[in-house]
Design a protein around this motif. Sequence first.
Motif: not given
Length: 198
Positions: A41-57
């Motif tokens: 799975p491709v996952l993106v995270f905010d480096q400060h909070s560790g929260r996942p970032v949802e992107l529409d690619l």
Amino acid sequence: MSASDAPPCIAFDGHRLIAAGTLAEVALATRRAIDAGAEGPVLVFDQHSGRPVELDLRGSQEEVLARLPVPETDEEEPAPRGPGRPKLGVVAREVTLLPRHWDWLASQPGGASATLRRLVEDARRTHRERDAARIAGEAVDRFMTAMTGNLPGHEEASRAFWRRERERFMHVTDAWPADVREHVRRLATRAWQATVAG
């Protein structure tokens, strides 16, 4: 605040690092990785909070960039002036308190709302370091839950992190995939440093 002001992000294809940097850089690199056949799975995270970032690619690079999420800000925007009282941007939410709390708030200068705002601002200033340590620890926990939950030693590493057993944490995470291991160690080091500072 614009998407260019977003905190740095990091993206993974499974346990392999795709990119780290600004939201725009990571979004475009992630799009290229998917186009090249990322296994996921491709996952993106905010480096400060560790929260996942949802992107529409979907779509062109320009369309991807135009749809990047805009981070929230706690700075007040100037209110437009018009006839009557200006809008202050105050958000009404329900607060549940005991009668004695309401009585005390009502007796304060400026009333309940002004007093609550002052109390919140004072608490934010007073507990800034402690809050930073808590947020950094939560970032480690979020990232580990998403990325290392199925790896050997996850539970032991989590316990070692929260107990601040650095050597044990490093030892347990040695066998993890390099990209994930290095990022989780960076997050853990930042959290431990914030705890010492707080």
